[in-house]
Design a protein around this motif. Structure first.
Motif, PDB file in Angstrom:
ATOM      1  N   ARG A 100      22.235  37.162  43.814  1.00 52.45           N
ATOM      2  CA  ARG A 100      22.080  38.174  44.854  1.00 52.45           C
ATOM      3  C   ARG A 100      21.990  39.569  44.261  1.00 52.45           C
ATOM      4  NH1 ARG A 100      27.874  38.663  47.996  1.00 52.45           N
ATOM      5  NH2 ARG A 100      29.191  38.464  46.160  1.00 52.45           N
ATOM      6  N   SER A 101      22.455  39.711  43.009  1.00 53.43           N
ATOM      7  CA  SER A 101      22.428  41.022  42.367  1.00 53.43           C
ATOM      8  C   SER A 101      22.513  40.865  40.868  1.00 53.43           C
ATOM      9  CB  SER A 101      23.614  41.863  42.848  1.00 53.43           C
ATOM     10  OG  SER A 101      23.650  43.117  42.188  1.00 53.43           O
ATOM     11  N   GLY A 102      22.007  41.885  40.210  1.00 53.49           N
ATOM     12  CA  GLY A 102      22.227  42.022  38.782  1.00 53.49           C
ATOM     13  C   GLY A 102      23.417  42.938  38.555  1.00 53.49           C
ATOM     14  N   VAL A 103      23.538  43.434  37.337  1.00 53.39           N
ATOM     15  CA  VAL A 103      24.655  44.310  36.987  1.00 53.39           C
ATOM     16  C   VAL A 103      24.177  45.759  36.951  1.00 53.39           C
ATOM     17  CG1 VAL A 103      25.845  42.498  35.742  1.00 53.39           C
ATOM     18  CG2 VAL A 103      24.284  43.965  34.480  1.00 53.39           C
ATOM     19  N   PRO A 104      25.042  46.705  37.266  1.00 53.52           N
ATOM     20  CA  PRO A 104      26.442  46.565  37.641  1.00 53.52           C
ATOM     21  C   PRO A 104      26.608  46.183  39.106  1.00 53.52           C
ATOM     22  CG  PRO A 104      25.860  48.876  37.669  1.00 53.52           C
ATOM     23  CD  PRO A 104      24.640  48.124  37.185  1.00 53.52           C
ATOM     24  N   ALA A 105      27.720  45.524  39.405  1.00 54.71           N
ATOM     25  CA  ALA A 105      28.073  45.164  40.781  1.00 54.71           C
ATOM     26  C   ALA A 105      29.581  44.928  40.834  1.00 54.71           C
ATOM     27  CB  ALA A 105      27.328  43.922  41.231  1.00 54.71           C
ATOM     28  N   LEU A 106      30.137  45.080  42.025  1.00 55.57           N
ATOM     29  CA  LEU A 106      31.564  44.824  42.226  1.00 55.57           C
ATOM     30  C   LEU A 106      31.763  43.898  43.416  1.00 55.57           C
ATOM     31  CD1 LEU A 106      31.679  48.330  41.591  1.00 55.57           C
ATOM     32  CD2 LEU A 106      33.883  47.360  41.028  1.00 55.57           C
ATOM     33  N   VAL A 107      32.810  43.100  43.328  1.00 54.01           N
ATOM     34  CA  VAL A 107      33.257  42.286  44.452  1.00 54.01           C
ATOM     35  C   VAL A 107      34.716  42.653  44.687  1.00 54.01           C
ATOM     36  CG1 VAL A 107      33.732  39.958  45.292  1.00 54.01           C
ATOM     37  CG2 VAL A 107      31.641  40.407  43.984  1.00 54.01           C
ATOM     38  N   VAL A 108      34.988  43.220  45.856  1.00 50.20           N
ATOM     39  CA  VAL A 108      36.350  43.582  46.230  1.00 50.20           C
ATOM     40  C   VAL A 108      36.989  42.349  46.859  1.00 50.20           C
ATOM     41  CG1 VAL A 108      37.776  45.130  47.618  1.00 50.20           C
ATOM     42  CG2 VAL A 108      35.635  45.971  46.613  1.00 50.20           C
ATOM     43  N   LEU A 109      38.187  42.008  46.401  1.00 50.61           N
ATOM     44  CA  LEU A 109      38.869  40.806  46.878  1.00 50.61           C
ATOM     45  C   LEU A 109      39.903  41.155  47.937  1.00 50.61           C
ATOM     46  CD1 LEU A 109      39.400  39.014  43.451  1.00 50.61           C
ATOM     47  CD2 LEU A 109      37.492  38.762  45.061  1.00 50.61           C
ATOM     48  N   ASP A 110      40.069  40.251  48.887  1.00 54.76           N
ATOM     49  CA  ASP A 110      41.080  40.379  49.924  1.00 54.76           C
ATOM     50  C   ASP A 110      42.453  40.225  49.289  1.00 54.76           C
ATOM     51  OD1 ASP A 110      42.989  39.410  52.005  1.00 54.76           O
ATOM     52  OD2 ASP A 110      41.233  39.594  53.302  1.00 54.76           O
ATOM     53  N   SER A 111      43.354  41.175  49.548  1.00 51.20           N
ATOM     54  CA  SER A 111      44.667  41.126  48.909  1.00 51.20           C
ATOM     55  C   SER A 111      45.543  40.009  49.466  1.00 51.20           C
ATOM     56  CB  SER A 111      45.376  42.475  49.039  1.00 51.20           C
ATOM     57  OG  SER A 111      45.553  42.798  50.403  1.00 51.20           O
ATOM     58  N   GLU A 112      45.177  39.458  50.607  1.00 52.99           N
ATOM     59  CA  GLU A 112      45.960  38.378  51.208  1.00 52.99           C
ATOM     60  C   GLU A 112      45.622  37.017  50.607  1.00 52.99           C
ATOM     61  OE1 GLU A 112      48.397  38.660  53.702  1.00 52.99           O
ATOM     62  OE2 GLU A 112      48.227  40.781  53.200  1.00 52.99           O
ATOM     63  N   ASN A 113      44.317  36.727  50.454  1.00 51.67           N
ATOM     64  CA  ASN A 113      43.926  35.371  50.045  1.00 51.67           C
ATOM     65  C   ASN A 113      43.027  35.310  48.808  1.00 51.67           C
ATOM     66  OD1 ASN A 113      41.393  36.147  50.974  1.00 51.67           O
ATOM     67  ND2 ASN A 113      41.610  35.122  52.939  1.00 51.67           N
ATOM     68  N   GLY A 114      42.679  36.451  48.245  1.00 55.02           N
ATOM     69  CA  GLY A 114      41.855  36.467  47.042  1.00 55.02           C
ATOM     70  C   GLY A 114      40.386  36.174  47.271  1.00 55.02           C
ATOM     71  N   GLU A 115      39.978  36.023  48.516  1.00 49.59           N
ATOM     72  CA  GLU A 115      38.571  35.761  48.823  1.00 49.59           C
ATOM     73  C   GLU A 115      37.770  37.061  48.830  1.00 49.59           C
ATOM     74  OE1 GLU A 115      37.155  32.677  49.162  1.00 49.59           O
ATOM     75  OE2 GLU A 115      39.136  31.997  48.529  1.00 49.59           O
ATOM     76  N   GLU A 116      36.459  36.926  48.736  1.00 42.55           N
ATOM     77  CA  GLU A 116      35.589  38.101  48.751  1.00 42.55           C
ATOM     78  C   GLU A 116      35.727  38.850  50.064  1.00 42.55           C
ATOM     79  OE1 GLU A 116      30.865  39.229  48.667  1.00 42.55           O
ATOM     80  OE2 GLU A 116      31.519  37.464  47.559  1.00 42.55           O
ATOM     81  N   LEU A 117      35.981  40.146  49.950  1.00 40.77           N
ATOM     82  CA  LEU A 117      36.089  41.001  51.121  1.00 40.77           C
ATOM     83  C   LEU A 117      34.838  41.855  51.264  1.00 40.77           C
ATOM     84  CD1 LEU A 117      37.941  41.999  53.413  1.00 40.77           C
ATOM     85  CD2 LEU A 117      38.854  43.672  51.814  1.00 40.77           C
ATOM     86  N   LYS A 118      34.329  42.347  50.133  1.00 43.60           N
ATOM     87  CA  LYS A 118      33.168  43.237  50.184  1.00 43.60           C
ATOM     88  C   LYS A 118      32.400  43.183  48.873  1.00 43.60           C
ATOM     89  CE  LYS A 118      30.846  46.722  52.074  1.00 43.60           C
ATOM     90  NZ  LYS A 118      30.023  46.556  53.232  1.00 43.60           N
ATOM     91  N   PHE A 119      31.094  43.153  48.970  1.00 44.40           N
ATOM     92  CA  PHE A 119      30.203  43.208  47.815  1.00 44.40           C
ATOM     93  C   PHE A 119      29.655  44.625  47.712  1.00 44.40           C
ATOM     94  CE2 PHE A 119      25.615  42.977  46.658  1.00 44.40           C
ATOM     95  CZ  PHE A 119      25.796  42.772  45.303  1.00 44.40           C
ATOM     96  N   LEU A 120      29.748  45.223  46.530  1.00 42.74           N
ATOM     97  CA  LEU A 120      29.240  46.573  46.299  1.00 42.74           C
ATOM     98  C   LEU A 120      28.064  46.490  45.331  1.00 42.74           C
ATOM     99  CD1 LEU A 120      32.613  48.499  45.864  1.00 42.74           C
ATOM    100  CD2 LEU A 120      31.340  48.062  47.955  1.00 42.74           C
ATOM    101  N   ALA A 121      26.882  46.769  45.829  1.00 46.84           N
ATOM    102  CA  ALA A 121      25.637  46.607  45.073  1.00 46.84           C
ATOM    103  C   ALA A 121      25.336  47.838  44.237  1.00 46.84           C
ATOM    104  CB  ALA A 121      24.490  46.311  46.030  1.00 46.84           C
ATOM    105  N   ALA A 122      26.095  48.030  43.172  1.00 48.23           N
ATOM    106  CA  ALA A 122      25.912  49.214  42.328  1.00 48.23           C
ATOM    107  C   ALA A 122      24.577  49.193  41.590  1.00 48.23           C
ATOM    108  CB  ALA A 122      27.062  49.339  41.340  1.00 48.23           C
TER     109      ALA A 122
END
Length: 142
Positions: A100-122
């Motif tokens: 879905r993306s190359g680098v750089p990119a970030l995936v912010v994780l949910d602090s409750e369950n460790g699942e993906e919360l938000k994808f940041l397409a840097a």
């Protein structure tokens, strides 16, 4: 892994997919590090480096310079890349073309369950991607 879990406890965590040989990554990083520093009050932000570097030595230099922990280069990093579908174009021969993306990119994780919360397409948005980083909601969890 226990030491990593302990280090991450009570922190905001994001996975940072990047490479030292990538000019877009290295130009994005000063803004990423400033963002991390600016949001250290309250809950700390921990960014975990998912490397697309060419050697473990390169990974160590980068994680030391950015004060980040890293997923080990090789199978573990590749598994993370495949799970989140983010890898450098130079890795398409090994990892395929279904990203879905190359680098750089970030995936912010949910602090409750460790699942993906938000994808940041840097890769496509540059520094502007950081404005999409989810901050605290009313319950104090991002």
């Amino acid at each position: 892994m226990d030491s990593i879990s302990t280090k991450l406890q009570g922190k905001r965590v994001a996975l940072y997919f990047a490479a030292g040989w990538c000019p877009m990554c290295t130009s994005f990083e000063p803004s990423l590090l400033q963002f991390r520093e600016a949001h250290q009050s309250g809950k700390n932000v921990e960014i975990i480096y998912v490397p697309s570097d060419r050697s473990e030595e390169d990974v160590m230099k980068r994680t030391t310079a950015m004060d980040m922990i890293s997923v080990p280069l090789g199978e573990e990093a590749d598994a993370m890349k495949l799970r989140y579908k983010i890898w450098a174009g130079a890795e398409s021969g090994k990892l395929g073309t279904g990203r879905r993306s190359g680098v750089p990119a970030l995936v912010v994780l949910d602090s409750e369950n460790g699942e993906e919360l938000k994808f940041l397409a840097a890769e496509s948005e540059g520094v502007k991607a950081l404005s999409s980083w989810p901050l605290d909601d009313a319950s104090g969890v991002w």
